[in-house]
Scaffold this active site. Structure first.
Site, mmCIF file in Angstrom:
data_model
loop_
_atom_site.group_PDB
_atom_site.id
_atom_site.type_symbol
_atom_site.label_atom_id
_atom_site.label_comp_id
_atom_site.label_asym_id
_atom_site.label_seq_id
_atom_site.Cartn_x
_atom_site.Cartn_y
_atom_site.Cartn_z
ATOM 1 N N SER A 199 0.800 -1.219 0.000
ATOM 2 C CA SER A 199 0.000 0.000 0.000
ATOM 3 C C SER A 199 0.836 1.275 0.000
ATOM 4 O O SER A 199 0.357 2.333 -0.421
ATOM 5 C CB SER A 199 -0.955 0.011 1.202
ATOM 6 O OG SER A 199 -0.238 -0.156 2.416
ATOM 7 N N HIS A 204 -0.492 6.479 5.738
ATOM 8 C CA HIS A 204 -0.030 6.211 4.376
ATOM 9 C C HIS A 204 0.270 7.533 3.665
ATOM 10 O O HIS A 204 -0.203 8.591 4.081
ATOM 11 C CB HIS A 204 -1.084 5.431 3.586
ATOM 12 C CG HIS A 204 -1.153 3.985 3.927
ATOM 13 N ND1 HIS A 204 -1.775 3.524 5.065
ATOM 14 C CD2 HIS A 204 -0.673 2.880 3.290
ATOM 15 C CE1 HIS A 204 -1.675 2.199 5.117
ATOM 16 N NE2 HIS A 204 -1.013 1.793 4.047
#
Length: 285
Positions: free
Chosen positions: A36, A263
């Protein structure tokens, strides 16, 4: 980058015919692998054909593909991927994804890979460090994870052999490719920024030290296996989860832009992609 550089330079070459100049880009086949941190979950726009991977069309591999002038680009990075998913299928909420190495061919010129964070459970570790109340209430995740020895450090060190095997598998599928390993960033600054991000100072330092340790392992194994390691910790300093909204590359526990918690956001993807392109020495833009 000795093998890739001539290809990239050729992609920028100009062929002169009389008084007219015509660009003559060489073929550049680029495949992006990873988890990711490369895929870009929740960053608009998400690829609908592989929605289970939560892969953005604005992730850093896409930025890099444009900057190096890739004539063929296959991005199979997938949120939740571990090193096993290089060679085995991955289950997602929309169905199984084929092994990522299936995207490689003997003619692949460039491979990038970001992997390892899920193998050691980095996001889970970070979530376990959340403390709503300041010290001394609650418990330090550093104290818990280092009692009797550093559990995360042991996992990272043990992961080296698995990562080496993964790089060997990449080389076997794409023997002529330049393999570029991109590490993980500076997610949180020294001392953290409690209570903006509810992680105690010593735990923030422990988390980033663990990321640094993983990057060190990735860099050493890459060098041993003839791959290039791009360290994005230095360029992401000051762009961590504590930074102002207009400067941060990584989202905190409560995102301030369209991206998954903990993220990279779209700004971060652009910054990382540009830095990796610069590390290759050639940019078409």
């Amino acid at each position: 980058m000795r093998r890739l550089l001539p290809v990239l330079l050729a992609a920028l070459s100009i062929t002169w015919t009389g008084t007219a100049a015509a660009a003559a880009p060489a073929e550049l086949e680029y495949v992006a692998l990873g988890d990711s941190a490369a895929a870009g979950p929740l960053i608009p726009a998400q690829e609908l054909m592989d929605l289970g991977c939560l892969r953005s069309t604005r992730n850093w591999p896409s930025v890099l593909a444009a900057k190096v002038g890739a004539t063929t680009f296959r991005d199979v990075s997938c949120s939740g991927a571990t090193t096993d998913h290089l060679t085995t299928s991955q289950s997602t909420f929309t169905g199984p994804q084929p092994p990522q190495l299936d995207a490689l061919t003997p003619t692949t010129d460039l491979v990038t890979i970001t992997i390892g964070g899920n193998d050691i459970g980095l996001v889970g570790v970070a979530l376990g460090c959340v403390n709503v109340f300041p010290e001394p209430l609650g418990m330090s995740c550093k104290d818990r994870l280092t009692a009797g020895g550093d559990q995360i450090a042991a996992k990272i060190d043990a992961y080296a052999a698995e990562f080496a095997a993964g790089l060997d598998a990449v080389k076997a599928r794409a023997p002529r490719a330049e393999v570029v390993v991109v590490g993980y960033g500076t997610y949180i600054r020294p001392g953290g920024c409690y209570p903006k991000e509810p992680i105690w100072a010593r735990d923030a330092d422990y988390l980033q030290a663990s990321v640094h340790r993983l990057n060190t392992v990735l860099g050493k194994v890459s060098a041993d296996r003839g791959a290039t390691f791009v360290d994005i910790e230095p360029p992401s300093v000051g762009h961590d989860v504590c930074a102002p909204i207009t400067e941060k590359w990584f989202e905190g526990l409560v995102p301030t832009s369209a991206a998954a918690p903990l993220h990279p956001n779209a700004r971060g993807m652009a910054g990382i992609g540009g830095f990796v392109a610069g590390s290759l020495g050639v940019s078409r833009l």
